[in-house]
Design an enzyme around this catalytic site. Structure first.
Site: not given
Ligand code: PMV
Length: 313
Positions: A100-102, A106, A149
């Site tokens: 969840g930190l991209g 990155a 992201d």
């Molecule tokens: O899990 P991450 O860090 O890739 O964050 C994704 C964010 C979402 O809203 C779940 C997906 C998106 O494409 O926006």
């Protein structure tokens, strides 16, 4: 040698709902970075190296799904030139993957920046071009990314983001009083693609219910933006708590995330929520200098595998 880096990110409000056109707020985590290096090797081919993962491949022989090769192809196509034999592209990252930190975006942005310098005779791509190319890479991997992201990571500043065609709305948001976040990692890896796909299936089965949850998330993002602009941190914390409840209703939280969120609140956080795709990965807690240490301790006692702080604004 050419080197380029890109930060991780947290989502303050609106993950998942942002895929369905609702506004969201995200901020970079500048001290947690992915790094791409291009070096001359003199070898007869192009080597793609990911030492953290113990992986090495030759560009001309890789499977088309190789994530590093995919980034190289997207940039080569855009710039109309290619990475020559005799060079290696290496990637390392301090951003935990699938948490969840991209981390994926990155890595894309760091590689795109390094390749742009290599191919452009010292001329870099603009931030908008870098973000757009990283978005194309994201689309190869997870179908329906919102674009938040790649945007927050390429622009490297807090952004208010709304997915729109043909262009998203991207506005820096005002932070009247800097925020201190504590980030807690459940240690559970969770692929964003799978969670986004599952939310889509549930939305298709019950669009009425899910649209209402997405509307709530959009409203919280707008109210969060206003609270940030007014420096109203306790309101912001309450809105984060409410956003977490929306994510629970969306089924993207998990027992470990709920445990950490509850522990952060008990430890004195102004608010807490999961951040990113969910079902694992990281949560964020809004703290003050007085509560920071107690919240970090509470998270570790509740099973966080690591905790660290990040500032916004
Ligand atoms: O899990 P991450 O860090 O890739 O964050 C994704 C964010 C979402 O809203 C779940 C997906 C998106 O494409 O926006």
């Amino acid at each position: 040698m050419i080197e380029a880096t890109a930060p991780g990110k947290v989502i303050l409000f609106g993950e998942h709902a942002v895929v369905y056109g609702r506004p969201a707020l995200a901020a970079p985590v500048t001290h947690l970075r992915a790094r791409a290096t291009i070096e001359e090797t003199g070898a007869p081919d192009v080597a793609l190296i990911a030492p953290d993962l113990g992986r090495q491949a030759i560009l001309s022989q890789v499977n088309p799904n190789n994530p590093l090769a995919a980034i190289v192809r997207v940039v080569e196509q855009y710039c109309g030139c290619s990475l020559s034999d005799g060079y290696s592209l290496s990637v390392t990252s301090a951003i935990p993957i699938a948490s969840g930190l991209g981390s994926g975006a990155a890595i894309s942005v760091a590689v795109i920046r390094a390749l742009a310098v290599y191919m452009g005779d010292g001329r870099s791509l603009s931030t908008a071009e870098t973000s757009q190319l990283a978005y194309e890479v994201e689309r190869l991997h997870h179908g329906t990314p919102s674009g938040i992201d790649n945007t927050v990571i390429a622009y490297e500043q807090p952004v208010y983001f709304v997915r729109r065609e043909p262009q998203p709305v991207i506005e820096p948001f005002v932070v009247a009083q800097p925020l201190r976040l504590v980030i807690g990692d459940t240690g559970i890896r969770s692929a964003t693609k799978d969670v986004v796909g599952d939310v889509r299936r549930r939305w298709s089965a019950d669009p009425h219910r899910f649209e209402a949850i997405f509307d709530d998330c959009g409203r919280l993002a707008e109210e969060g933006r206003a609270a940030l602009a007014a420096g109203r941190l306790s309101v912001l914390g309450t809105l984060m708590d409410e956003n977490h409840e929306c994510l629970v209703r969306m089924t993207v939280s998990s027992p470990a995330l709920d445990r950490l969120v509850a522990a952060a609140r008990r430890g004195g956080a102004l608010g807490a929520k999961l951040s990113g795709g969910g079902r694992g990965g990281n949560m964020i807690a809004l703290v003050t200098p007085e509560t920071e240490a107690a919240v970090m301790e509470a998270l570790l006692a509740a099973g966080a595998v690591r905790v660290f702080t990040s500032d916004v604004g």
